[in-house]
Design an enzyme around this catalytic site. Sequence first.
Site, PDB file in Angstrom:
ATOM      1  N   GLY A 239      -4.310  -2.304   2.940  1.00 24.19           N
ATOM      2  CA  GLY A 239      -5.317  -2.598   1.932  1.00 24.19           C
ATOM      3  C   GLY A 239      -5.132  -1.955   0.577  1.00 24.19           C
ATOM      4  N   GLU A 240      -4.467  -0.806   0.511  1.00 23.44           N
ATOM      5  CA  GLU A 240      -4.361  -0.115  -0.781  1.00 23.44           C
ATOM      6  C   GLU A 240      -3.245  -0.706  -1.647  1.00 23.44           C
ATOM      7  OE1 GLU A 240      -6.313   3.000  -0.794  1.00 23.44           O
ATOM      8  OE2 GLU A 240      -6.782   2.818   1.324  1.00 23.44           O
ATOM      9  N   LEU A 241      -2.223  -1.243  -0.980  1.00 18.44           N
ATOM     10  CA  LEU A 241      -1.025  -1.644  -1.732  1.00 18.44           C
ATOM     11  C   LEU A 241      -1.328  -2.555  -2.934  1.00 18.44           C
ATOM     12  CD1 LEU A 241       1.562  -4.074  -1.654  1.00 18.44           C
ATOM     13  CD2 LEU A 241       1.950  -1.691  -2.227  1.00 18.44           C
TER      14      LEU A 241
ATOM     15  N   ALA B  14      -6.660   2.449  -3.006  1.00 13.14           N
ATOM     16  CA  ALA B  14      -5.406   2.946  -3.579  1.00 13.14           C
ATOM     17  C   ALA B  14      -5.549   4.335  -4.174  1.00 13.14           C
ATOM     18  CB  ALA B  14      -4.816   1.978  -4.591  1.00 13.14           C
TER      19      ALA B  14
ATOM     20  N   SER C 135      -5.565   3.491   3.881  1.00 12.91           N
ATOM     21  CA  SER C 135      -4.787   2.497   4.658  1.00 12.91           C
ATOM     22  C   SER C 135      -4.249   3.098   5.942  1.00 12.91           C
ATOM     23  CB  SER C 135      -3.634   1.935   3.813  1.00 12.91           C
ATOM     24  OG  SER C 135      -4.129   1.063   2.842  1.00 12.91           O
TER      25      SER C 135
END
Length: 909
Positions: free
Chosen positions: A867-869, A534, A698
């Site tokens: 993946g970052e969310l 993130a 991401s």
Amino acid sequence: MIKLKLNVNGVPKTLVVDPEDSLAEVLRKQLLLTGVKVGCGQGQCGACSVILDGKLVRSCSTKMKRVADGACVTTIEGVGTPDNLHPIQESWMVHGGAQCGFCSPGFIVSTKALLDENPKPSREDVRDWFQKHRNACRCTGYKQLTDAVQDAAKVLRGEMRAADLRYKLPADGKVWGTNLPRPSAVAKVTGTCDYGADLGLKMPEGTLHLALVQAKVSHANIKGIDTSAAEKMPGVFKVVTHKDVKGKNRITGLITFPTNKGDGWDRPILCDEKVFQFGDAIAIVCADTEKQAKAAAEKVKVDLEPLPEYMSAPAAMAQDALEIHPGTPNVYYIQKIAKGGETKPVFDKAAVVVEDDFYVGRQPHMPIEPDVGCAYMNEQGQLVIHSKSIGLHLHLYMIAPGIGLEADKIVMVQNPAGGTFGYKFSPTMEALVGVAALATGRPVFLNYSWYQQQTYTGKRSPFFINLRFAADKSGKLLAMESDWSVDHGPYSEFGDLLTLRGAQFIGSGYDIASIRGEGRTVCTNHAWGSAFRAYGSPQSEFASEVLMDELAEKLGMDPLELRAKNCYRKGSTTPTGQDPEVYSLPEMIDLLRPKYKEALERAKKGSTAAVKRGAGVSLGVYGAGLDGPDSSEIFVELNEDDGVTVYACWEDHGQGADAGALGTAHEALRPLGLTPDRIRLVLNDTSKAPNSGPAGGSRSQVMTGNAIKAGCELLLASMRKSDKKSYRTYAEMVKEKIPTKISGKWTAPATNCDANGQGKPFCCYMYGLFLAEVAVETATGKTTVEKMTLVADIGSVNNRLVVDGQMYGGLAQGIGLALTEDYEDLKKHSTMTGAGFPYAKQIPDNMEVFYVESPRPDGPFGASGVGELPLTCPHAAVINAIHNACGVRITKLPALPEKVLAGLKAKGR
Ligand code: FES
Ligand code: FES
């Protein structure tokens, strides 16, 4: 030495062992049972769990002198095999329990011991067991592991058949959006997946083992390096210093922003003139064994002249601070943001103004697997480097000039990685093993201890933020002013990009007409800043999401309704002035609203004088991709058996690159009617696959996913016969001289931000709403997160099992970031427990994820990044929930019990 007879996995073995060696060392090195993983090596992670005479033990901390003659040992290899999986292994696969998979053998053996003792454990029994036995997982968030144990126990009790657990191919053959287990799952759950340390044990004779000589201070001039005593130590082949490095001896930070005052050549491979941070590598001892290399490393004498150590951005920005890199100011990059009209007149007239200072610190990545790599020369005379790199081509170009080789003389390969979460976006040991292989002419292998992993790899960069909002009395945001300083440690790589993230994500999710602000990148002597899941948004959005709650309090408004009033709708623009690609936030808020109300009710009812409960929300946004026209390339090939092979550098942190590539290719190739097992993957080797770009931001599902889609569509077009319905076979293609291997490429329709932070940097974003429910003990200030809910819009979901895993795992890391995790104190925070690693009981079993799937116009089959969310902003929801529970507002993370307690005392509670 002692002679022992052991029964290992049912097979009698006679062994001669060093009584001081650990059981893990003997199992791995003498019996090559490499399913026994070593993570922390200190009894804190459970990766090395085995059953010894019916009892679960951590084999890394069990000395051989304590193992009885005749003892029985069960390792993962004795639980089940790829051809004959144990129900626990089956269950682990179908519940997505193996993400990076490094912890999986230890967890599965631990589960076997639990179910041998208690065939019907409750969910809490399972969590207690994992807590008590220190089984740590950094990827999953634990919920899936508890699910897996429950189902395995049912199978073992005869209440369910293992076959009922297994994934079944849907009748229509479409696997997109289903729970297809990742291709690497079988190897991961059986311990047959060879990670870097396992490969190291299987290197040929003559391989040298490396140990680093590292700085024990954070800033100093080097007056001399004396290797003479070390060179005389037993088994030592060579001690490599900067004098042996043939190239520039620098790793380039690839600075791309013209206003950056540095040149990017600031990170030595081996220190020559200065030490810039604790742990900096000064020499490499190359010896026959690891023990010999480590013993000799102690004998290298380094003459140092200490310099003042600037351990935070404010310290390095002080008037009298020395330049850490002489000739480059410590503040080496400035990023402004200017959107819309001037903010001052708006603030002067606004009905409501709120302002606060925020700090999000040096969150450590804490993969269970420490950094590891090897290097050797191949038969073509190329230097081959194996590591955990998640940016194979990127790293190749970053290290080649420093090592002194042309890029085409280097091959980069990614080993299966036991978790990176972004730290491997930076080169770590690649150049070190490369230099050692060239200087010795021998294959070399280097395995960090977990201490080295923690103290000498990059960390999340702390942001010091001052933020102001101006709003009208209805709560409509009118203007924002921001100021942020980024402590990026001593090395500049990507520091400018990270500082830009402040402009892009402070206040994101909301339509704010006027924004002014300035951020700066600061060189310090603390750990170098590397990417972390993130990247930049957990710092940026923590400030704006906590300040939103402060604004709601001042207005007397509900925090969720304040967000509903201001979130993106048609006509809104992002902080960079871009039109969002979808407008799903109002729908997401509608979905969350009833759950939020219930949570508030629960908190009210559950509060007592001793335990105050509360609920808090936050909103998270992140872009999928590197900024601007990011691109990717793959190859796709029709095989002789009419199956298809996809070649890509879609690097795997453990997130499921193989599942992402397979799901995308399968969907694109559906006209061929292939089952997933007929699509092969050749991933993450620069000699075999083209440059698909790094696995960060991401970007992989969007960029490489689109490249796979494009390549597969081109292949289909060339296979299609004149009837437009049927497809040529491989033999027919060859006969007609039609190429069977082609390239697929894709470039994002996006533009870079300008000097004022304005532009359209990402074609796809991810959106999330977080709801945290917490309990705060008033006597101690200790906070427990009792439930997390996430409403996510990541576009169309490729693989549900993989995506769920990303969401739960990210939420768990957010809880750690909120409450415990830090790497500030070089000593205290150097172990997993010292750095606040969250174990099973620190993460709620009660986690819910809901998807609003708005198909992305530019995403492959509508998918955005993933993946970052989940780590954009869950920590702000936790902090807002603490305030809702007890009135204490924490603005500087982590919210340790003493901070919350001080807040309670200040309020007289
Ligand atoms: S507990 Fe043994 S490796 Fe961590
Ligand atoms: S799957 Fe548990 S640490 Fe990666």
